[in-house]
Design a protein around this motif. Structure first.
Motif, short mmCIF file in Angstrom:
data_model
loop_
_atom_site.label_atom_id
_atom_site.label_comp_id
_atom_site.label_asym_id
_atom_site.label_seq_id
_atom_site.Cartn_x
_atom_site.Cartn_y
_atom_site.Cartn_z
N ASP A 88 0.83 -1.20 0.00
CA ASP A 88 0.00 0.00 0.00
C ASP A 88 0.87 1.25 0.00
O ASP A 88 0.55 2.25 -0.67
CB ASP A 88 -0.92 0.01 1.23
N LYS A 103 2.19 1.80 -3.53
CA LYS A 103 1.19 2.40 -4.42
C LYS A 103 1.07 3.90 -4.17
O LYS A 103 1.02 4.70 -5.12
CB LYS A 103 -0.16 1.73 -4.20
N GLY A 149 -3.13 4.57 4.54
CA GLY A 149 -3.04 4.08 3.17
C GLY A 149 -2.85 5.13 2.11
O GLY A 149 -2.88 4.81 0.91
#
Length: 431
Positions: A112, A115, A154
Motif C-alpha cells: 500500500d 502504491k 493508506g
C-alpha cells in the motif's frame, strides 16, 4: 394579474439589490488590491536535519543527513535543477541507501505504501526500481521549499515543508528533489514561493531546526529549460568546501571525480588556481602559466614522492587568486625517491590545512579519511595521521587524519554531532 405583477416587481427588486451588493463587494476588493493589503500566507513546516517524522513512509533509516556548517549557502530564490553547486555531496559518506529503499517498497508488506509512493511520483508500481536507479543522492546546500508527504491510512498526505540545509535527498534527471533519504518520503515541487509562506519552526521540544534561518537563502528548485536531462551533477564537496565533486547521474558516489574548485558559478571572481598536487613540475608549471600565474618552486624533502613531483602549493588548488599572482610549488627533492616495492611513505602533514593534506594523500594514491574525534572544517589543521608520518603503507591504503581548529581548546563546530534520528514528541508533520 396583480399577483404576477407583484412577483415581477419583487424579482426586479431582488436582482437590483443583488447587483448593488455585488458592486459594493467588488469595490471593497478593489480597495484591498489598491492598498496592497496582503492575503493570508500558507503555513509550511520547518524540518530540521536528522529528523524522521511521526508518520514517515519508513521508520527504518534509509539514509543520513550531513552537517553543513562549513559550506556557505548560495543566494536564495528560484534555481534551475542543473545549477552548478546547487547541492553538496561527500566522497566519503553514504547519504542515501537506494537499494534499501527499493527493497522496502518491493516488500509485499509495504504494497500500500508502494502504491501511494508511486502515485506521488506519477509512475506505476512496477516502475519504482528503475525510477530509483536513475536518481542521484545529494545534500541540500540551502534551505529548500518542497511538498513533503507523510503516510497515513493508506495514503500519501501532502504538506509544504522547508527542509534545512544538510538534509540528504535524491534528485531526478532534472535536478529536482524527489525523495527525502532518511525516511523515504516522496517529494514534489511546492505550491507556493517563499514570499507566500509563513514558516512554522515549532517551539521547545517540537523545534527541530538546528541552524540559523535566513529567508534570503531559501530556494525552490525548478526544471531546467533544457529538457534533455542531466548526465553529471556538479556538487560542492562538504568535506572540503573549497573543492567540488562531479557525480554521474544515477550513481551513489563510487564513480565521483574531484573538481578543483567549488562549482558554484556565483563565487567566480578571480582566476581559479588549478590543483597540481602530484603532477610533474613541468606539467604543473604549464597549467599554472596557462591561467596567467607566475610560478616559483621550492625543493623540499618528501619521502614517498618521486623527485620533481609537486607535493604542495601555495595558494592551494581549488581556490581563487588574482591573475598574475605567484603560486609557489613545493617540489620533492632528488633524495626523496624510493623504490616501488617499498610501498608508499605517509608524509608528515602536521600543521597542514585539511583540504591540502587530503589532496596530497590522494596524489600519493592513498585514501584519506577523518578520525572519529577529528574536526572536519576546511580551516582545521592536521594534528596526526594513522599510520604515522614516515610509515610505509601499500598503495591505496587508508590513512586516518585527525585535525583540530587552529585555536587550541575550541570545541569542534559540528552541529551534526548527536543529531537524533527521530523527531521530538509532538511534531506530527516534520518528516
Amino acid at each position: 394579474m396583480m399577483g404576477a405583477t407583484f412577483r415581477s416587481r419583487g424579482e426586479r427588486f431582488g436582482r437590483t439589490a443583488f447587483r448593488g451588493l455585488a458592486a459594493v463587494v467588488a469595490m471593497l476588493l478593489g480597495v484591498t488590491v489598491l492598498t496592497g493589503c496582503p492575503g493570508p500566507k500558507s503555513k509550511v513546516m520547518a524540518v530540521g536535519r536528522g529528523v524522521v517524522g511521526a508518520s514517515p513512509f519508513s521508520k527504518v533509516l534509509l539514509g543520513a543527513d550531513l552537517a553543513m556548517s562549513a559550506v556557505e549557502a548560495l543566494s536564495g530564490g528560484d534555481k534551475s535543477g542543473n545549477t552548478p553547486g546547487l547541492y553538496g555531496g561527500s566522497r566519503k559518506k553514504v547519504t542515501c541507501l537506494k537499494d534499501q529503499l527499493v527493497d522496502f517498497l518491493k516488500d509485499p508488506g509495504n504494497s500500500d505504501k508502494a502504491k501511494a509512493w508511486a502515485k506521488v511520483q506519477r509512475i506505476e508500481v512496477d516502475q519504482i526500481e528503475k525510477f530509483i536507479d536513475d536518481l542521484t543522492p545529494v545534500v541540500l546546500r540551502n534551505p529548500t521549499l518542497v511538498k513533503n508527504h507523510n503516510y497515513r491510512k493508506g495514503k500519501a498526505v501532502a504538506y509544504e515543508a522547508l527542509l534545512e540545509a544538510g538534509i540528504a535527498v535524491l534528485i531526478d534527471l532534472f535536478g529536482r528533489p524527489v525523495v527525502k533519504c532518511n525516511c523515504g518520503n516522496p517529494l514534489a515541487a511546492p505550491d507556493h514561493g517563499i514570499d507566500e509562506v509563513e514558516v512554522d519552526f515549532g517551539k521547545g521540544r517540537t523545534r527541530t531546526w538546528k541552524g540559523d534561518y535566513d529567508k534570503d537563502k531559501v530556494v525552490t528548485v525548478k526544471q531546467p529549460e533544457d529538457s534533455s536531462g542531466l548526465e553529471k551533477v556538479a556538487l560542492v564537496d562538504v568535506d572540503a568546501p573549497d573543492r567540488g565533486i562531479e557525480r554521474p547521474v544515477g550513481t551513489d558516489g563510487g564513480q565521483d571525480t574531484a573538481l578543483p574548485a567549488d562549482p558554484d558559478a556565483e563565487t567566480a571572481g578571480d582566476v581559479m588556481v588549478p590543483d597540481v598536487l602530484g603532477s610533474s613540475l613541468d606539467e604543473a608549471t604549464g597549467r599554472l602559466e596557462d591561467e596567467g600565474f607566475v610560478v616559483e618552486t621550492v625543493e623540499v624533502p618528501a619521502d614517498g614522492a618521486a623527485s620533481g613531483t609537486v607535493v604542495g602549493q601555495e595558494p592551494a588548488g581549488g581556490g581563487t587568486a588574482a591573475e598574475g599572482a605567484t603560486v609557489t610549488l613545493h617540489v620533492a627533492a632528488e633524495d626523496s625517491t624510493q623504490s616501488p616495492e617499498d610501498g608508499v611513505l605517509v608524509p608528515d602533514l602536521a600543521g597542514r590545512p585539511v583540504p591540502e593534506a587530503f589532496a596530497e594523500l590522494e596524489a600519493l594514491g592513498l585514501m584519506p579519511v577523518y578520525g572519529p574525534d577529528s574536526a572536519q572544517s576546511a580551516t582545521a589543521l592536521v594534528q596526526q595521521t594513522d599510520p604515522a608520518a614516515g610509515s610505509s603503507v601499500a598503495p591505496g591504503a587508508t590513512v586516518t587524519v585527525t585535525a583540530a581548529e587552529e585555536a587550541p581548546g575550541d570545541p569542534t563546530d559540528d552541529p551534526g554531532a548527536g543529531d537524533g534520528n527521530q523527531e521530538p514528541d509532538g511534531t506530527a508533520d516534520a518528516g
